[in-house]
Design a protein around this motif. Structure first.
Motif, PDB file in Angstrom:
ATOM      1  N   ILE A  33       0.869  -1.192   0.000  1.00 37.17           N
ATOM      2  CA  ILE A  33       0.000   0.000   0.000  1.00 37.17           C
ATOM      3  C   ILE A  33       0.898   1.232   0.000  1.00 37.17           C
ATOM      4  CG2 ILE A  33      -2.053   1.050   0.983  1.00 37.17           C
ATOM      5  CD1 ILE A  33      -2.343  -1.350   2.834  1.00 37.17           C
ATOM      6  N   THR A  81      -8.381   0.695   2.535  1.00 38.52           N
ATOM      7  CA  THR A  81      -8.852   1.119   3.855  1.00 38.52           C
ATOM      8  C   THR A  81      -8.837  -0.018   4.874  1.00 38.52           C
ATOM      9  OG1 THR A  81     -11.089   0.704   3.123  1.00 38.52           O
ATOM     10  CG2 THR A  81     -10.309   2.972   2.948  1.00 38.52           C
ATOM     11  N   SER A  82      -8.665  -1.236   4.368  1.00 38.16           N
ATOM     12  CA  SER A  82      -8.558  -2.358   5.315  1.00 38.16           C
ATOM     13  C   SER A  82      -7.688  -3.427   4.670  1.00 38.16           C
ATOM     14  CB  SER A  82      -9.933  -2.931   5.630  1.00 38.16           C
ATOM     15  OG  SER A  82     -10.464  -3.492   4.451  1.00 38.16           O
ATOM     16  N   SER A  94      -8.716   6.844   6.617  1.00 37.57           N
ATOM     17  CA  SER A  94      -9.401   5.550   6.819  1.00 37.57           C
ATOM     18  C   SER A  94      -8.381   4.459   7.125  1.00 37.57           C
ATOM     19  CB  SER A  94     -10.173   5.123   5.579  1.00 37.57           C
ATOM     20  OG  SER A  94     -10.704   6.206   4.936  1.00 37.57           O
ATOM     21  N   LEU A  95      -7.267   4.486   6.400  1.00 40.23           N
ATOM     22  CA  LEU A  95      -6.263   3.451   6.683  1.00 40.23           C
ATOM     23  C   LEU A  95      -5.616   3.680   8.056  1.00 40.23           C
ATOM     24  CD1 LEU A  95      -4.894   0.911   5.538  1.00 40.23           C
ATOM     25  CD2 LEU A  95      -3.034   2.378   4.774  1.00 40.23           C
ATOM     26  N   GLU A 127      -7.538   3.642  -3.127  1.00 38.73           N
ATOM     27  CA  GLU A 127      -7.239   3.785  -1.693  1.00 38.73           C
ATOM     28  C   GLU A 127      -7.555   2.471  -0.983  1.00 38.73           C
ATOM     29  OE1 GLU A 127      -9.857   6.255   0.610  1.00 38.73           O
ATOM     30  OE2 GLU A 127      -8.506   6.258   2.324  1.00 38.73           O
ATOM     31  N   ILE A 176       2.862  -2.002   4.413  1.00 37.26           N
ATOM     32  CA  ILE A 176       2.220  -0.691   4.542  1.00 37.26           C
ATOM     33  C   ILE A 176       3.303   0.381   4.401  1.00 37.26           C
ATOM     34  CG2 ILE A 176       0.846   0.816   6.049  1.00 37.26           C
ATOM     35  CD1 ILE A 176      -0.421  -1.712   7.229  1.00 37.26           C
ATOM     36  N   LYS A 179      -7.457   1.910  10.566  1.00 40.04           N
ATOM     37  CA  LYS A 179      -7.191   0.465  10.530  1.00 40.04           C
ATOM     38  C   LYS A 179      -5.849   0.159  11.220  1.00 40.04           C
ATOM     39  CE  LYS A 179      -7.487  -3.742   9.592  1.00 40.04           C
ATOM     40  NZ  LYS A 179      -8.406  -4.548  10.360  1.00 40.04           N
ATOM     41  N   THR A 202       2.604   3.845   3.431  1.00 38.35           N
ATOM     42  CA  THR A 202       1.721   4.952   3.069  1.00 38.35           C
ATOM     43  C   THR A 202       2.223   6.320   3.516  1.00 38.35           C
ATOM     44  OG1 THR A 202       0.443   4.165   4.955  1.00 38.35           O
ATOM     45  CG2 THR A 202      -0.428   3.667   2.784  1.00 38.35           C
ATOM     46  N   THR A 257      -0.525   9.274   5.417  1.00 38.28           N
ATOM     47  CA  THR A 257      -1.405   8.104   5.283  1.00 38.28           C
ATOM     48  C   THR A 257      -2.868   8.534   5.363  1.00 38.28           C
ATOM     49  OG1 THR A 257       0.258   6.688   6.275  1.00 38.28           O
ATOM     50  CG2 THR A 257      -2.009   5.928   6.475  1.00 38.28           C
TER      51      THR A 257
END
Ligand code: FAD
Length: 434
Positions: free
Chosen positions: A7, A122-123, A140-141, A120, A131, A144, A133, A137
């Protein structure tokens, strides 16, 4: 072979994806731009440089230069493209930002094993995830990630006091002591008389600050105020705040000093000290000029300057193992600035390190930690070692295990040469087994 989901197609995510693909590993690389932009990215390119076009020095007298050399040895994509798109800037590796990011994007798009998906995330589900990001970041992420790491282990704000090399502090002018004569003498105290304090205060309130970005306004000052802001509220404000002298005694006068700046060690080896309570938005040149008015810091050499800005990063010492995998779930790896390193090159370096160990694990081999005396290894060690006030760090000589050589340049040459030798040996070691 399993597919790796990455991501974030920034510096770390692009580096990681490319390395995996080169080894025949399938990658799904998710990048939310251009559909969803961050407050600072402007283009749809991967690996966009959001601010300066410089990747700092190439000289191995400089910590960033050593890091870059190590990454070249490990065949970093980001370094290769940066070298190819370099523009003249003395010893700094500055790049044509448009050509740099478009070239990285082309190279990623050209890879058969990489599937670039503009969406995007988000989960995350059960597969292997990286990860990467970055400091911005998506929210939404972030939610998470909070669930995965625990609420208290995700930070949105960087409020860092300056850090100084110990060997640049005048030890004849500072006093080792804890407040109220507690045992230990853990702090170095820079005592000030009224005249010294007044001069320092005046310089501090008149020094130039960095402009505040719109997207930072809501977050700034929520947690703590910059020292110059406190100073501007009144002449004695910092003397009752971070420079309070209570519990300290000046042995010269046998009285409490007028004011005291405290320095607290940053690492076990005591090669670096941070200035307690000196979070600041002063420009870097101003920090060097103004903080040198503090007795004992006249020749201070800064490992890093103080900053206060928005930055998403996790409490890596608590959450990650030495391979940058979540301790709670080794299928989730973190790379880039979100791990608590700071800077373009440092972020890419973490993408590279994660990729090399993902390759090992996917091939059924043991992951390999980096030697501590390499710049990459020291960064990883720093961000994964327990630390009560963990704050992001960039490459610097203070994090390398040191040697007892007084001359700074000789010492740096030795540390750089040792780091480069050891990264070569590590490369041999990780690629030997087929
Ligand atoms: C305003 C600002 C200025 C900076 N200036 C400098 C500088 O001058 N020099 C320097 O060395 N460092 C600078 N940095 C620090 C840092 O080096 C860079 O931010 C660097 O780009 C970090 O690399 P990264 O790969 O970790 O993250 P990034 O390069 O930011 O990449 C992360 C990517 O993830 C994407 N993304 C985020 N959330 C999601 C999601 N949920 N789903 C899919 N994609 C997502 C983003 O769009 C982005 O492309 C700056 C940082 C900021 C915020």
């Amino acid at each position: 072979m399993p597919t790796v989901n990455i991501i974030g197609g920034g510096l770390a995510g692009s580096e990681c994806a490319y390395q995996l693909a080169r080894q025949g590993i399938n990658v799904q690389l998710y990048e939310m731009r251009p559909e969803i932009q961050t407050p600072v990215h402007k283009t749809p390119y991967l690996a966009e440089l959001v601010c300066s076009n410089s990747l700092k020095s190439t000289s191995i007298d400089n910590a960033s230069g050593v890091l870059k050399e190590e990454m070249r040895i490990l065949d970093s994509l980001i370094l290769r493209v940066a070298d190819d798109t370099r523009v003249p800037a003395g010893t700094a590796l500055a790049v044509d930002r448009e050509r740099f990011a478009s070239r990285v994007t082309e190279m990623i798009e050209r890879e058969d094993y990489i599937h670039l998906i503009r969406r995007e995330i988000t989960s995350i589900d059960d597969g292997i995830w990286v990860i990467a990001t970055g400091p911005l970041t998506s929210s939404s992420l972030s939610k998470k990630i909070k669930q995965m790491t625990g609420e208290e282990h995700l930070y949105f704000f960087d409020a860092v006091s300056p850090i100084i090399y110990t060997d640049s502090i005048d030890m004849n002018r500072v006093v080792k002591a804890n407040r109220y004569q507690e045992d230990g003498g853990d702090y170095l105290n820079c005592f000030m008389n009224e005249e010294e304090y007044t001069r320092f205060w005046q310089e501090l309130i008149n020094a130039e600050c960095l402009p505040m970005k719109m997207f930072e306004k809501g977050l700034l000052f929520e947690r703590c105020k910059p020292i110059e802001e406190i100073a501007r509220t009144g002449k004695d404000a910092i003397r009752f705040g971070p420079l309070r002298p209570t519990g300290l005694v000046d042995s010269g006068t046998n009285k409490m000093p007028y004011a005291a700046v405290q320095l607290r060690t940053e690492n076990k080896e005591k090669t670096m000290y941070n200035m307690v309570g000196f979070q600041t938005r002063l420009k870097w040149g101003e920090q060097k000029r103004v903080f040198r008015f503090i007795p004992g810091l006249e020749n201070a050499s800064f490992v890093r300057y103080g900053v206060m800005h928005r930055n998403t990063f996790i409490n890596s010492p608590e959450c990650l193992d030495i391979f940058l995998r979540l301790k709670k779930n080794p299928n989730v790896w973190f790379a880039g600035q979100i791990t608590g390193v700071e800077g373009y090159v440092e972020s890419a370096a973490m993408g590279l390190y994660v990729a090399l160990n993902l390759i090992k694990t996917i091939k059924g081999e043991e992951p390999q930690s980096l030697p501590d005396d390499t710049m990459m290894g020291s960064l990883v060690r720093y961000i994964t070692t327990p630390n009560v006030s963990f704050q992001p760090i960039y490459a610097n000589f203070g994090i390398l295990p040191t040697i007892p050589v007084k001359n700074k340049w000789k010492r740096r040459h030795f540390l750089a040469a040792r780091a480069i030798e050891n990264i070569k040996a590590w490369k041999e070691k990780i690629f030997l087994k087929k």
